[in-house]
Write a protein that holds these residues in place. Structure first.
Motif, mmCIF file in Angstrom:
data_model
loop_
_atom_site.group_PDB
_atom_site.id
_atom_site.type_symbol
_atom_site.label_atom_id
_atom_site.label_comp_id
_atom_site.label_asym_id
_atom_site.label_seq_id
_atom_site.Cartn_x
_atom_site.Cartn_y
_atom_site.Cartn_z
ATOM 1 N N VAL A 123 56.884 28.465 40.926
ATOM 2 C CA VAL A 123 57.854 29.369 40.510
ATOM 3 C C VAL A 123 58.504 29.653 39.212
ATOM 4 O O VAL A 123 58.602 30.635 38.468
ATOM 5 N N THR A 124 58.857 28.504 38.501
ATOM 6 C CA THR A 124 59.135 28.230 37.304
ATOM 7 C C THR A 124 58.187 28.815 36.273
ATOM 8 O O THR A 124 58.483 29.418 35.318
ATOM 9 N N ILE A 125 56.896 28.255 36.678
ATOM 10 C CA ILE A 125 55.793 28.628 35.736
ATOM 11 C C ILE A 125 55.756 30.071 35.598
ATOM 12 O O ILE A 125 55.578 30.990 34.831
ATOM 13 N N CYS A 126 55.603 30.512 37.018
ATOM 14 C CA CYS A 126 55.500 32.247 37.094
ATOM 15 C C CYS A 126 56.552 32.963 36.365
ATOM 16 O O CYS A 126 56.409 33.857 35.715
ATOM 17 N N GLY A 127 57.749 32.429 36.517
ATOM 18 C CA GLY A 127 58.927 32.887 35.796
ATOM 19 C C GLY A 127 58.806 33.131 34.516
ATOM 20 O O GLY A 127 58.880 34.345 33.709
ATOM 21 N N PHE A 128 58.330 31.943 33.775
ATOM 22 C CA PHE A 128 58.037 31.929 32.279
ATOM 23 C C PHE A 128 56.789 32.858 32.001
ATOM 24 O O PHE A 128 57.044 33.469 31.026
ATOM 25 N N LEU A 129 55.673 32.859 33.008
ATOM 26 C CA LEU A 129 54.644 33.823 32.428
ATOM 27 C C LEU A 129 55.253 35.131 32.580
ATOM 28 O O LEU A 129 54.795 35.923 31.529
ATOM 29 N N GLN A 130 55.913 35.639 33.572
ATOM 30 C CA GLN A 130 56.420 37.039 33.609
ATOM 31 C C GLN A 130 57.437 37.373 32.516
ATOM 32 O O GLN A 130 57.362 38.446 31.976
ATOM 33 N N ALA A 131 58.082 36.502 31.991
ATOM 34 C CA ALA A 131 59.056 36.833 30.966
ATOM 35 C C ALA A 131 58.123 36.963 29.569
ATOM 36 O O ALA A 131 58.534 37.850 28.866
ATOM 37 N N ARG A 132 57.230 36.349 29.595
ATOM 38 C CA ARG A 132 56.376 36.287 28.456
ATOM 39 C C ARG A 132 55.518 37.687 28.381
ATOM 40 O O ARG A 132 55.301 38.192 27.349
ATOM 41 N N ILE A 133 55.133 38.149 29.568
ATOM 42 C CA ILE A 133 54.280 39.405 29.724
ATOM 43 C C ILE A 133 55.141 40.503 29.467
ATOM 44 O O ILE A 133 55.032 41.366 28.733
ATOM 45 N N GLN A 134 56.553 40.440 29.926
ATOM 46 C CA GLN A 134 57.523 41.386 29.716
ATOM 47 C C GLN A 134 57.901 41.445 28.339
ATOM 48 O O GLN A 134 58.096 42.372 27.771
ATOM 49 N N ARG A 135 57.931 40.239 27.614
ATOM 50 C CA ARG A 135 58.452 40.120 26.302
ATOM 51 C C ARG A 135 57.320 40.858 25.363
ATOM 52 O O ARG A 135 57.757 41.661 24.452
ATOM 53 N N ALA A 136 56.091 40.607 25.634
ATOM 54 C CA ALA A 136 54.807 41.272 24.901
ATOM 55 C C ALA A 136 54.920 42.765 25.113
ATOM 56 O O ALA A 136 54.849 43.348 24.393
ATOM 57 N N ARG A 137 55.084 43.182 26.369
ATOM 58 C CA ARG A 137 55.175 44.670 26.701
ATOM 59 C C ARG A 137 56.416 45.326 25.950
ATOM 60 O O ARG A 137 56.311 46.511 25.539
ATOM 61 N N PHE A 138 57.421 44.645 25.663
ATOM 62 C CA PHE A 138 58.497 45.287 25.272
ATOM 63 C C PHE A 138 58.395 45.264 23.917
ATOM 64 O O PHE A 138 58.573 46.425 23.071
ATOM 65 N N LEU A 139 57.858 44.042 22.866
ATOM 66 C CA LEU A 139 57.783 44.338 21.692
ATOM 67 C C LEU A 139 56.507 45.457 21.345
ATOM 68 O O LEU A 139 56.523 45.980 20.305
ATOM 69 N N LYS A 140 55.418 45.468 22.086
ATOM 70 C CA LYS A 140 54.588 46.705 22.085
ATOM 71 C C LYS A 140 55.215 48.031 21.863
ATOM 72 O O LYS A 140 54.958 49.113 21.156
ATOM 73 N N ILE A 141 55.996 48.360 23.249
ATOM 74 C CA ILE A 141 56.911 49.611 23.113
ATOM 75 C C ILE A 141 57.708 49.640 21.870
ATOM 76 O O ILE A 141 57.916 50.836 21.286
ATOM 77 N N HIS A 142 58.324 48.618 21.512
ATOM 78 C CA HIS A 142 59.433 48.643 20.712
ATOM 79 C C HIS A 142 58.650 49.099 19.243
ATOM 80 O O HIS A 142 59.235 49.803 18.407
#
Length: 100
Positions: free
Chosen positions: A44-63
């Motif tokens: 769950v911890t690893i999955c959370g970090f992975l999801q955060a990384r994916i969301q961060r990348a998506r946010f930076l692309k949109i930004h």
């Protein structure tokens, strides 16, 4: 009498061995369940970090896209303003030239 005593002690030994096996099995089960729980927590911890990384990348692309769009839009607005000022100055110059 001796035979009965030997059977009795043999049954006692068998019961003790069975009890020891049962205790060991329960402990092994407890140990495996605990390890499984820790593994799930780690997953769950690893999955959370992975999801955060994916969301961060998506946010930076949109930004980045938003910044580019804003930059172009500001250039368009500035160009329109400069064009309007130019046309106003041109019209004024034409009126001045027309009077002389």
């Amino acid at each position: 009498i001796q035979g009965a005593y030997r059977r009795f002690t043999a049954r006692q030994i068998v019961k003790r061995v069975q009890a020891a096996c049962r205790i060991q099995a329960c402990f092994r089960g407890y140990k495996i369940r605990r390890e499984l729980k820790e593994m799930k927590k780690a997953a769950v911890t690893i999955c959370g970090f992975l999801q955060a990384r994916i969301q961060r990348a998506r946010f930076l692309k949109i930004h980045t896209s938003v910044v580019v769009i804003q930059k172009h839009w500001r250039e368009i607005i500035l160009t329109r303003k400069i064009r309007e000022e130019f046309l106003t100055a041109r019209a004024s110059a034409i009126k001045i030239q027309a009077t002389f």
